[in-house]
Scaffold this active site. Structure first.
Site, PDB file in Angstrom:
ATOM      1  N   ALA A   1       0.886  -1.164   0.000  1.00 40.32           N
ATOM      2  CA  ALA A   1       0.000   0.000   0.000  1.00 40.32           C
ATOM      3  C   ALA A   1       0.916   1.202   0.000  1.00 40.32           C
ATOM      4  O   ALA A   1       1.335   1.686   1.049  1.00 40.32           O
ATOM      5  CB  ALA A   1      -0.916   0.002   1.216  1.00 40.32           C
ATOM      6  N   MET A   2       1.285   1.624  -1.218  1.00 41.18           N
ATOM      7  CA  MET A   2       2.208   2.750  -1.344  1.00 41.18           C
ATOM      8  C   MET A   2       1.470   4.066  -1.072  1.00 41.18           C
ATOM      9  O   MET A   2       2.043   5.012  -0.545  1.00 41.18           O
ATOM     10  CB  MET A   2       2.814   2.816  -2.745  1.00 41.18           C
ATOM     11  CG  MET A   2       3.439   1.523  -3.278  1.00 41.18           C
ATOM     12  SD  MET A   2       4.701   0.829  -2.217  1.00 41.18           S
ATOM     13  CE  MET A   2       5.989   2.064  -2.327  1.00 41.18           C
ATOM     14  N   GLY A   3       0.204   4.122  -1.479  1.00 41.48           N
ATOM     15  CA  GLY A   3      -0.556   5.357  -1.305  1.00 41.48           C
ATOM     16  C   GLY A   3      -0.345   6.349  -2.434  1.00 41.48           C
ATOM     17  O   GLY A   3      -0.417   7.556  -2.227  1.00 41.48           O
TER      18      GLY A   3
ATOM     19  N   CYS B   1      -6.446   1.227  -8.200  1.00 46.80           N
ATOM     20  CA  CYS B   1      -5.587   1.110  -7.021  1.00 46.80           C
ATOM     21  C   CYS B   1      -6.471   0.732  -5.839  1.00 46.80           C
ATOM     22  O   CYS B   1      -7.451   1.422  -5.559  1.00 46.80           O
ATOM     23  CB  CYS B   1      -4.866   2.431  -6.758  1.00 46.80           C
ATOM     24  SG  CYS B   1      -3.951   2.405  -5.227  1.00 46.80           S
TER      25      CYS B   1
ATOM     26  N   LYS C   1      -7.365   0.833 -16.845  1.00 44.12           N
ATOM     27  CA  LYS C   1      -6.844  -0.250 -15.995  1.00 44.12           C
ATOM     28  C   LYS C   1      -7.862  -0.552 -14.911  1.00 44.12           C
ATOM     29  O   LYS C   1      -8.143   0.298 -14.069  1.00 44.12           O
ATOM     30  CB  LYS C   1      -5.501   0.135 -15.382  1.00 44.12           C
ATOM     31  CG  LYS C   1      -4.869  -0.987 -14.560  1.00 44.12           C
ATOM     32  CD  LYS C   1      -3.444  -0.670 -14.207  1.00 44.12           C
ATOM     33  CE  LYS C   1      -2.824  -1.747 -13.329  1.00 44.12           C
ATOM     34  NZ  LYS C   1      -1.441  -1.410 -12.956  1.00 44.12           N
TER      35      LYS C   1
ATOM     36  N   ILE D   1      -4.765  -7.046 -14.577  1.00 44.11           N
ATOM     37  CA  ILE D   1      -5.441  -6.458 -13.433  1.00 44.11           C
ATOM     38  C   ILE D   1      -4.482  -5.595 -12.612  1.00 44.11           C
ATOM     39  O   ILE D   1      -3.263  -5.704 -12.761  1.00 44.11           O
ATOM     40  CB  ILE D   1      -6.013  -7.568 -12.497  1.00 44.11           C
ATOM     41  CG1 ILE D   1      -4.907  -8.504 -12.052  1.00 44.11           C
ATOM     42  CG2 ILE D   1      -7.148  -8.270 -13.150  1.00 44.11           C
ATOM     43  CD1 ILE D   1      -5.320  -9.608 -11.073  1.00 44.11           C
ATOM     44  N   ASN D   2      -5.035  -4.798 -11.732  1.00 43.73           N
ATOM     45  CA  ASN D   2      -4.252  -4.166 -10.672  1.00 43.73           C
ATOM     46  C   ASN D   2      -4.176  -5.174  -9.517  1.00 43.73           C
ATOM     47  O   ASN D   2      -4.625  -6.314  -9.653  1.00 43.73           O
ATOM     48  CB  ASN D   2      -4.932  -2.861 -10.238  1.00 43.73           C
ATOM     49  CG  ASN D   2      -3.924  -1.846  -9.696  1.00 43.73           C
ATOM     50  OD1 ASN D   2      -3.096  -2.192  -8.849  1.00 43.73           O
ATOM     51  ND2 ASN D   2      -3.993  -0.621 -10.164  1.00 43.73           N
ATOM     52  N   THR D   3      -3.636  -4.766  -8.400  1.00 39.41           N
ATOM     53  CA  THR D   3      -3.441  -5.714  -7.296  1.00 39.41           C
ATOM     54  C   THR D   3      -4.773  -6.150  -6.683  1.00 39.41           C
ATOM     55  O   THR D   3      -5.789  -5.480  -6.827  1.00 39.41           O
ATOM     56  CB  THR D   3      -2.561  -5.083  -6.197  1.00 39.41           C
ATOM     57  OG1 THR D   3      -3.153  -3.847  -5.805  1.00 39.41           O
ATOM     58  CG2 THR D   3      -1.155  -4.844  -6.698  1.00 39.41           C
TER      59      THR D   3
ATOM     60  N   GLY E   1       2.224 -10.397  -7.730  1.00 36.09           N
ATOM     61  CA  GLY E   1       3.159 -11.515  -7.812  1.00 36.09           C
ATOM     62  C   GLY E   1       2.478 -12.839  -8.129  1.00 36.09           C
ATOM     63  O   GLY E   1       1.296 -12.876  -8.496  1.00 36.09           O
TER      64      GLY E   1
HETATM   65  C1  LIG Z   1       5.095  -1.451  -5.377  1.00 39.97           C
HETATM   66  C2  LIG Z   1       3.954  -1.409  -6.353  1.00 39.97           C
HETATM   67  C3  LIG Z   1       3.474  -0.174  -6.787  1.00 39.97           C
HETATM   68  C4  LIG Z   1       2.425  -0.097  -7.709  1.00 39.97           C
HETATM   69  N1  LIG Z   1       1.992   1.125  -8.135  1.00 39.97           N
HETATM   70  C5  LIG Z   1       1.000   1.204  -9.070  1.00 39.97           C
HETATM   71  C6  LIG Z   1       0.581   2.465  -9.592  1.00 39.97           C
HETATM   72  O1  LIG Z   1       1.090   3.539  -9.228  1.00 39.97           O
HETATM   73  N2  LIG Z   1      -0.411   2.470 -10.520  1.00 39.97           N
HETATM   74  C7  LIG Z   1      -1.005   1.324 -10.984  1.00 39.97           C
HETATM   75  O2  LIG Z   1      -1.887   1.397 -11.843  1.00 39.97           O
HETATM   76  N3  LIG Z   1      -0.607   0.116 -10.512  1.00 39.97           N
HETATM   77  C8  LIG Z   1       0.372   0.034  -9.574  1.00 39.97           C
HETATM   78  N4  LIG Z   1       0.776  -1.204  -9.113  1.00 39.97           N
HETATM   79  C9  LIG Z   1       0.145  -2.415  -9.662  1.00 39.97           C
HETATM   80  C10 LIG Z   1       0.978  -3.010 -10.806  1.00 39.97           C
HETATM   81  O3  LIG Z   1       1.059  -2.118 -11.899  1.00 39.97           O
HETATM   82  C11 LIG Z   1       0.376  -4.336 -11.291  1.00 39.97           C
HETATM   83  O4  LIG Z   1      -0.939  -4.096 -11.743  1.00 39.97           O
HETATM   84  C12 LIG Z   1       0.310  -5.392 -10.178  1.00 39.97           C
HETATM   85  O5  LIG Z   1       1.439  -5.304  -9.345  1.00 39.97           O
HETATM   86  C13 LIG Z   1       0.204  -6.809 -10.716  1.00 39.97           C
HETATM   87  O6  LIG Z   1       1.297  -7.157 -11.528  1.00 39.97           O
HETATM   88  P1  LIG Z   1       2.585  -8.014 -10.964  1.00 39.97           P
HETATM   89  O7  LIG Z   1       2.058  -9.221 -10.284  1.00 39.97           O
HETATM   90  O8  LIG Z   1       3.410  -8.287 -12.180  1.00 39.97           O
HETATM   91  O9  LIG Z   1       3.275  -7.096 -10.012  1.00 39.97           O
HETATM   92  C14 LIG Z   1       1.830  -1.291  -8.188  1.00 39.97           C
HETATM   93  C15 LIG Z   1       2.311  -2.526  -7.739  1.00 39.97           C
HETATM   94  C16 LIG Z   1       3.355  -2.606  -6.839  1.00 39.97           C
HETATM   95  C17 LIG Z   1       3.853  -3.951  -6.389  1.00 39.97           C
END
Ligand SMILES: Cc1cc2nc3c(=O)[nH]c(=O)nc-3n(C[C@H](O)[C@H](O)[C@H](O)COP(=O)(O)O)c2cc1C
Ligand code: FES
Lengths: 328, 267
Positions: free
Chosen positions: A71-73, A129, A164, A190-192, A216
């Site tokens: 949760a970067m915020g 987000c 997104k 997807i996003n997280t 991940g």
């Molecule tokens: C540390 C971190 C910061 C992230 N910051 C953003 C962001 O600013 N904007 C966004 O749309 N997604 C953000 N995400 C989500 C990633 O873009 C991605 O959708 C998500 O991590 C899933 O992909 P992965 O499993 O390859 O990490 C962030 C993810 C992580 C881990």
């Protein structure tokens, strides 16, 4: 060698592997190094109207083989300062997709106009987000708001717009349809995934913000299911995201319906060199499968070959002649 | 790769080292090498990157400035309080050089003292140029002397050793001795000056660098310095990698990622 080039909503990319938003995206130098290492393009971290510090640490919790909780915020320097970083990334040759977040359709449109002036090749709207009050999935869960925001941005700029979307909803495909109705040129998914970790000794959440988002390996099946459903719901291209760390992962997304993919968490450890590794593996694996172009296989798993031929390669080309994999 | 996970440990001791620095000791079984750092979670407050001043265990330790931003959080900690430790992270010192010059400014001695100890254990010779604002702030002076290092001191106010900055002391030592490594930690302006001199004397330099940190896992980019990520490529970086970076010694990033200039620093 299989052809990895991609046309993503009119944007030509040398390969389908993009740097995901929020990873290695604070500085232009980092984005440039991702491109130099073999990425097809980069997505900036999500940029807002004004600078934001983000949440206090801990902002990230490693969860072993599962992945990371964060949760970067939405920390970011704001749209006034950030274009200097985009300049550096572009000077390195990288096609840059500008990610933006805002609270209202009007603010999104104003921000989109500013971002479009920086020389980005496309915009990605962060509607997903999972942990920022008033932004992201808080507004991106509602299909009507998604449609309004997308429409307002599409009307404001001449660039392709990627929406997104969040997996933290009963109907991700419904959100994608809403974005398509609003005029989106592509869907990123997807996003997280909303998630939590608690320290038992201290009886408190570990992240300073409490709830966070999971990324991940653990979310790959979730992302795949979302892409699968979205592929059946919309006509526009899909960018698959979530838990991709190998060529095999990228191919799963391709076959589920993704035209391009983004990579985030897997870069922890190998760094951006992973892009080059995956691009090489991808070519080799496509060759072995008898697929001469990445783009030719988008969504192929939705139409598996029927009957006994399914046990042989479903793809035309050299591998048809090859021995079937596994037991004869 | 599975990154190290977090452990919750009780603080065994809180020791003031100087009026502005304090050492926290805690049970530590992960083991680490000199130069590495950990993320220290003070529940309810913050999580901060801290160099290990005692990397090896069974009692690990960090030594930090309890001034300014972090003061309240650190000063309220007592023996028995539980903190979270994540790590170790980052690159350790290469202990092969035989004649090492250490140049420490302010709390920079925190990471250099265990490195010096390890070098001494290998039988190498270690000279130390140690600088601080005033005599009472000379961090780990006795620790350096106990391990058999030659220590030369500079204080801004002249209360002990050479009056002024530590750089002239380092220059003098570099002129008179054939070192095969220089390890430095302190204000970046100081490291830049020292490294520049050492380069002319053909002595390879390792700088221990600090930046904002959030993930410490090479993901979030908060610690970016040129093309490097201080959390994984650092915190130790050779001068050859740093000298052409326009930011090094001149600017850093705040938690929002904005570029900020260092104030007129101590050279
Ligand atoms: C540390 C971190 C910061 C992230 N910051 C953003 C962001 O600013 N904007 C966004 O749309 N997604 C953000 N995400 C989500 C990633 O873009 C991605 O959708 C998500 O991590 C899933 O992909 P992965 O499993 O390859 O990490 C962030 C993810 C992580 C881990
Ligand atoms: S602290 Fe996140 S990349 Fe280094």
């Amino acid at each position: 060698m299989a052809d990895l080039t991609v046309d993503l909503a009119g944007v030509p990319l040398r390969n389908p592997l993009l740097l995901a938003s929020g990873i290695w995206g604070e500085t232009g130098a980092s984005m440039a190094s991702a491109y130099a290492a073999g990425a097809g393009g980069v997505v900036t971290k999500s940029i807002g109207t004004a600078p934001r510090t983000g949440y206090a640490n801990p902002t990230v919790e490693p969860l072993g083989p599962v992945g990371f909780l964060n949760a970067m915020g939405l920390p970011n320097p704001g749209i006034e300062e950030y274009p200097a970083e985009i300049d550096v990334a572009r000077a390195g040759g990288a096609p840059v997709i500008g990610s933006i977040f805002a609270a209202t359709p009007r603010e999104f449109a104003a921000l989109a106009r500013r971002m479009a002036e920086t020389g980005v090749v496309a915009l990605e709207l962060n509607l997903s987000c999972p942990h920022a009050r008033g932004f992201g999935s808080e507004i991106g869960r509602d299909p009507r708001r998604v449609e309004r925001i997308v429409r307002s941005v599409v009307g404001a700029v001449d660039l392709p717009v990627l929406a997104k979307i969040t997996p933290n909803t009963a109907d991700p495909a419904g959100l994608a349809r809403a974005a398509e109705r609003g005029g989106a040129h592509a869907i990123s998914a997807i996003n997280t995934v909303r998630a939590l970790a608690i320290d038992v000794d201290l009886a408190r959440p570990i992240l300073a913000h409490g709830l966070g988002g999971l990324s991940g390996p653990a979310i790959k099946p979730v992302g795949l299911a979302c892409v699968w459903q979205i592929y059946e719901a919309v006509q526009i291209p899909i960018v698959g995201i979530g838990g991709i760390g190998s060529a095999e992962d990228a191919l799963e997304y391709l076959l589920a319906g993704a035209r391009a993919v983004q990579i985030g968490t897997a870069l922890s450890g190998p760094g951006v060199a992973l892009f080059g590794t995956i691009a090489r593996e991808l070519s080799a694996r496509l060759d072995a499968l008898g697929i001469d172009r990445w783009e030719a296989a988008v969504g192929r798993a939705h139409r598996p070959a029927p009957g006994p031929s399914a046990a042989r390669s479903p793809f035309p080309g050299p591998s048809r002649m090859a021995e079937p994999r596994g037991t004869p | 790769m599975t990154p190290p996970s977090r452990t919750i440990v009780p603080i065994e001791a809180v020791t003031p080292e100087t009026p502005s620095t304090v050492t926290l000791r805690f049970p530590w079984t992960a083991g680490a090498r000199p130069g590495q750092f950990v993320m220290v979670w003070i529940p309810g407050e913050d999580e901060l990157p801290m160099s290990l001043s005692y990397p090896e265990g069974p009692l690990g330790g960090v030594t930090v400035k309890a001034m300014g931003e972090t003061s309240r959080k650190i000063q309220d900690l007592r023996r028995g309080d539980r903190i979270g430790i994540r790590g170790p992270y980052g690159t350790p010192f290469d202990l092969t050089p035989h004649r090492v010059l250490i140049v420490a400014g302010g709390s920079g001695a925190a990471v250099l003292a265990p490195a010096a100890e390890a070098a001494r254990r290998e039988g190498h010779s270690v000279d130390v140029a140690l600088g601080a604002v005033t005599a009472g702030e000379l961090l780990f002076r006795e620790r350096f002397e106990r391990m058999g290092a030659r220590v030369e001191v500079a204080t801004d106010d002249g209360s002990e050793g050479t009056r002024g900055y530590v750089t002239p002391v380092a220059d003098r030592l570099l002129e008179g001795n054939p070192y095969d490594a220089l390890w430095t930690c302190g204000p970046e302006v100081m490291m830049r000056r020292v490294a520049d001199r050492a380069e002319r004397a053909h002595v390879p330099v390792i700088c221990s660098v600090e930046r904002q940190m959030k993930c410490a896992l090479g993901l979030c980019d908060a610690c970016a310095l040129g093309p490097y990520h201080v959390c994984v490529d650092g915190p130790l970086l050779p001068w050859e990698r740093l000298k052409d970076l326009e930011e090094f010694g001149r600017s850093y990033r705040d938690p929002a990622g904005r570029r900020k200039a260092y104030g007129p620093g101590r050279p």
